[in-house]
Scaffold this motif. Structure first.
Motif: not given
Length: 608
Positions: A220-224, A191, A186, A201, A194, A217
């Motif tokens: 930084e990657h709330s869209e998941l 790149s 992370l 994911t 995930l 997580l």
């Protein structure tokens, strides 16, 4: 490959491995580079490193790394196994099998001389799964060896590599709960992937890691947070509910780093069903983690739902009342003996759930020992006349399983619904058949010994001794073949026979006696007792049979004495022989052309 070399790679260990390699040094380099081709399906092929890795022979690899020329070792490290469907090097093999010491030996060598090993076996992807050794190390379980690989490999070279199933190193690390690996990837400026298999994911398994990694997580990657596993239909919420950790939910609920539109969709997943038709509340209800924690998780889920949708008056829309093919979360909780959760899942909704065709809630609560829930539902049955909850589809009633509950529940059933005593299920099994199978003493004492001489339910229960199931077995047959402890069975039968005598004082002179009944196999309860070596029970039946000639107890071609001898029931044999002697009824000593001496006594050595 030379047979001696192959066997050494597989079997030779300790100092013998060093001795073998020193003696074999006279051979050419090509001798050690040779590959074994399997001759059968149960064999594995490859070079000597492959063979040692397959058979977990670390001693041989350790010796080879020290004794063989560098050129040979590097070749062996990079060489594939010769199988076009696998194309694995020795690191792949050792890592995939979880042979961690061998992995460590090979990685230690690679880390020292990595610049002189041009093919970089630690980065190679095999053909069978598209995996690097790092994938295997993470999946099989060795954080230390994974850190070893990352210590001399640029993270960006491996962190974006997905295997053939779509699993990335970060996904595997998070799934295993390897915080150091996850944090290292992370924190990489390059790149990285995930992704996991089937659309899942790393966020699916974030609860396996520390709250710090989980927070990273999410931030930084709330869209998941709204992703879905296409193979199972599970959302992130399903998976988190299955894992039972509360801090990820709290981070979403209390944090302010999830955009509102994503949070709304995330909470909407509480009503989403997976391929089994189950929403996250179903998953919590059937989970195997601590009971108290299931309540905590359910409370958080309810809180999340009510924050987004404060109006809960429409019970049909509430996810904790939604039915899958197997029922509602409430039914799941009861069926999995999670009474704490069942009590939390809004008992005021039992009426709603029962009205929507979950008619077995009371039966399940009683059967699974959820006594407080059973009491609540039974009270509701009384208040709202929900008598459909007293019987399930196969004809069994709640009274059939009442011994698994409390005396208060049993008393309420008998007082308010005495007609249940006479009900049989579709297999003909009565309440008495069922109680004997369950093997609890207290219900018999409660029903048969209340006021001792005049129990108001005793007559109805004793009448059931003459009822048959589909195999024409009466309750005494069930007792004689019961798997319960012999002491409990004997106490139950004694109580039943005493009550029978009080109800019918002249029964012993009648033509019908329940212990003389034959089932479809031609067995009487006495026969079953002897077959199951239940001598005390057999003697009880015989003692109650004093007024009836023992000639009436012949079963099929064998009389009762022959059967007792064959079953090696010494006390029963003695009892019958004493009776024969006193009554001068020697016919029992013969069956057709055979005498009792033809049967013999296997262990009855004390019988004259």
């Amino acid at each position: 490959m030379d047979e001696q070399l192959k066997n050494a790679a597989i079997h030779t260990d300790g100092s013998a491995a060093y001795l073998f390699l020193k003696e074999a040094a006279k051979n050419t380099i090509e001798y050690f580079k040779s590959v074994y081709v399997p001759t059968s399906l149960d064999e594995q092929g490859g070079n000597i490193f492959h063979l040692s890795a397959y058979h977990n022979n670390g001693d041989f690899i350790d010796a080879a790394l020290k004794e063989l020329p560098e050129e040979v070792v590097q070749h062996l490290l990079c060489q594939e196994d010769g199988n076009p469907e696998k194309k694995q090097n020795a690191l792949h093999v050792a890592a995939s099998l979880g042979h961690h010491w061998i992995v460590k030996l090979l990685l230690d060598y690679c880390s020292k001389d990595r610049r002189s090993i041009p093919l970089e076996p630690w980065l190679a992807r095999d053909e069978s799964a598209g995996r690097t050794p790092l994938h295997y190390v993470l999946d099989v379980g060795s954080q230390n060896q994974a850190l070893k690989i990352l210590s001399f490999v640029c993270v960006e070279l491996v962190s974006s590599v997905e295997d053939k199933h779509g699993n990335s190193p970060l996904f595997l690390a998070v799934k295993r709960g390897y915080n150091q690996i996850a944090d290292k990837i992370l924190g990489s400026p390059a790149s990285f992937s995930l992704r996991g298999s089937h659309g899942s994911t790393a966020l699916f398994f974030a609860p396996n890691c520390s709250d710090y990694v989980c927070s990273r997580l999410l931030q930084e990657h709330s869209e998941l947070i709204i992703d879905k596993d296409e193979n199972t239909g599970n959302t992130v919420l399903h998976q988190w509910a299955k894992m039972g950790k509360t801090y990820p939910f709290n981070q979403v609920l209390r944090g302010d780093f999830i955009p509102l539109h994503l949070l709304t969709k995330f909470v909407g997943q509480l009503s989403a069903t997976n391929n089994e038709g189950e929403n996250p509340f179903h998953i919590v209800a059937k989970s195997k983690y601590d009971r108290a924690r299931t309540v905590e998780v359910a409370q958080i889920l309810v809180e999340m739902y009510e924050l987004q949708r404060p109006d809960t008056s429409n019970k049909a829309a509430l996810p904790w009342f939604t039915r899958s093919d197997e029922g509602s979360p409430l039914r799941f909780a009861i069926n999995h003996q999670n009474e704490q959760l069942a009590l939390y899942l809004r008992l005021d909704g039992i009426y709603f759930v029962s009205e929507n065709c979950e008619d077995d809630l009371l039966y399940l609560a009683v059967e699974n020992g959820c006594s407080q829930v059973a009491q609540e539902i039974l009270d509701m049955v009384d208040r709202h006349s929900l008598t459909q909850l007293l019987t399930v589809d196969n004809g069994r009633t709640v009274l059939h399983v009442a011994p698994r509950s409390t005396d208060a529940v049993l008393r309420q059933m008998l007082e308010n619904y005495p007609q249940l005593i006479d009900e049989s299920d579709e297999k003909g099994e009565t309440v008495l058949h069922s109680w004997i199978k369950i093997g609890e003493m207290w219900p018999f004492e409660y029903v048969l010994k209340r006021d001792d001489t005049n129990s108001k339910w005793r007559s109805s229960f004793i009448h059931l001794l003459g009822k048959y199931d589909a195999e024409k077995r009466n309750p005494l047959h069930v007792a004689a073949s019961s798997n319960n402890t012999k002491q409990v069975t004997e106490q139950i039968v004694e109580l039943l026979l005493d009550a029978l005598q009080k109800e019918y004082p002249d029964l012993i002179q009648s033509s019908y006696l329940p212990w003389l009944d034959k089932d479809r196999k031609g067995h009487r309860p006495l026969t079953e007792a002897m077959i199951n070596r239940h001598e005390k029970l057999a003697l009880d039946f015989l003692s109650w049979n004093q007024g009836t000639t023992l000639r009436q107890l012949n079963d099929g071609e064998e009389n009762v004495l022959f059967k007792a001898a064959e079953c090696d029931c010494q006390k029963v044999v003695t009892f019958i022989l004493d009776w024969v002697h006193k009554n001068e009824s020697r016919d029992l000593l013969f069956s057709g052309q055979r005498s009792i001496l033809h049967v013999g006594f296997k262990k009855c050595t004390g019988i004259q």
